[in-house]
Design an enzyme around this catalytic site. Structure first.
Site, mmCIF file in Angstrom:
data_model
loop_
_atom_site.group_PDB
_atom_site.id
_atom_site.type_symbol
_atom_site.label_atom_id
_atom_site.label_comp_id
_atom_site.label_asym_id
_atom_site.label_seq_id
_atom_site.Cartn_x
_atom_site.Cartn_y
_atom_site.Cartn_z
ATOM 1 N N GLY A 258 39.428 35.012 33.400
ATOM 2 C CA GLY A 258 40.039 36.147 32.733
ATOM 3 C C GLY A 258 39.665 36.288 31.277
ATOM 4 O O GLY A 258 40.029 37.276 30.644
ATOM 5 N N LYS B 284 42.565 34.932 39.723
ATOM 6 C CA LYS B 284 42.124 35.211 38.357
ATOM 7 C C LYS B 284 42.862 34.245 37.447
ATOM 8 O O LYS B 284 44.093 34.249 37.384
ATOM 9 C CB LYS B 284 42.444 36.648 37.950
ATOM 10 C CG LYS B 284 42.088 36.924 36.473
ATOM 11 C CD LYS B 284 42.604 38.254 35.975
ATOM 12 C CE LYS B 284 42.277 38.413 34.487
ATOM 13 N NZ LYS B 284 42.813 39.665 33.914
ATOM 14 N N SER C 205 46.801 43.675 33.188
ATOM 15 C CA SER C 205 47.492 43.580 31.900
ATOM 16 C C SER C 205 46.930 44.588 30.901
ATOM 17 O O SER C 205 47.682 45.238 30.162
ATOM 18 C CB SER C 205 47.370 42.156 31.343
ATOM 19 O OG SER C 205 47.981 41.234 32.221
#
Length: 297
Positions: A189, A164, A46
């Protein structure tokens, strides 16, 4: 099973002012990140603006990282809406040097993403992938909840080695750890929760804040591993506010601005994301000053 223990920075993707991939800047940043005792690098997470990359760019990032990473783990985000596309991309990046892939659920057709559909998606990817698969649970971006029960069943697949969890919920993290047992490893995370997650049984983290505070994030892990809980806790107290302001609140734009401030290359985000304005830059500066941390601190 490949051991995922440690800190894995989900590295930022640099673009030039023309909007094109800035590979030389990326390679220079990699040198800095890899000068610290990270367990590996995550490309196209991300923080790496994964949804905004095309396949050519993704492959270039993987090749550049593979040439530098040595025996550490190169994990590549290969999430896509179709199972077919995930498998295709996964096979390609594995051929370029990826050691593992980070895979999310599809979510565009959200109402169709029932547990059995999500299960079949991940199992099909795991069956086809030449490298181990790490599940990616990030409900703030992909609103498909990977329940502990579902994850526990998926972890029975020999090619699914971890998850994750970016939910930011320690209770959920603990349930995932219990559900996975010895079949898969759990990575947190949230950079604000690394120490607590390790105490709960996670093996490490894929942490956006580690892109900025690489050494300090590694020091939390190393202190915990050495049994120096006082030092680990003290370091976590310094890193947590940085995570909150730069990652949780500021996002990619703030992370990139922080990299620029610290002497690395952040550069502009890719449109439709907009560069940091004056107020955001002031907040980034305040966060860095308050933490007295940085990539080399």
């Amino acid at each position: 099973m490949r051991d995922l223990s440690g800190v894995h920075p989900p590295v930022a993707t640099p673009f030039g002012e023309d909007g094109e991939l800035a590979l030389d800047a990326f390679d220079n940043n990699l040198r800095e990140w890899l000068s610290h005792p990270v367990a590996g690098i995550v490309v196209a997470g991300s923080t790496g603006e994964a949804p905004l990359l095309d396949r050519r760019e993704l492959c270039a990032l993987v090749e550049t990282t593979a040439a530098r990473i040595g025996d550490r783990t190169l994990t590549v985000g290969t999430g896509a809406e179709s199972t077919r596309e995930v498998i295709s991309v996964t096979r390609e990046v594995a051929g370029l040097g990826a050691n593992a892939v980070l895979v999310r659920s599809g979510s565009y057709y959200l109402k169709a993403m029932k547990p059995d559909v999500v299960r079949d998606h991940f199992l099909a990817v795991a069956d086809a992938s030449p490298v181990p698969v790490v599940l990616y649970h990030i409900p703030q971006f992909v609103p498909v909840h990977l329940t502990p029960d579902l994850v526990g069943r998926l972890a029975e697949h020999p090619n699914i080695i971890g998850i994750k969890d970016s939910s930011g919920d320690l209770r959920n993290l603990g349930q995932l750890i219990e559900a996975c047992g010895r079949n898969a490893q759990v990575l947190v995370g949230s950079g604000a929760l690394l120490y607590a997650a390790l105490e709960a049984g996670a093996v490490g983290g894929i942490l956006g804040v580690a892109v900025v505070a690489t050494r300090s994030s590694c020091q939390i892990y190393d202190a915990w591993r050495e049994g120096d809980h006082r030092r680990a806790g003290a370091m976590q107290e310094r890193v947590a506010p940085l995570h909150k302001r730069l990652v949780a609140e500021g996002g990619i734009v703030s992370v990139k601005a922080a990299l620029d401030r610290l002497g690395l290359y952040g550069g502009p985000p890719r449109s439709p994301l907009q560069p940091a304005d004056a107020a955001r830059l002031a907040d980034v500066d305040a966060a860095l000053e308050a933490a007295a941390l940085g990539v080399s601190a």
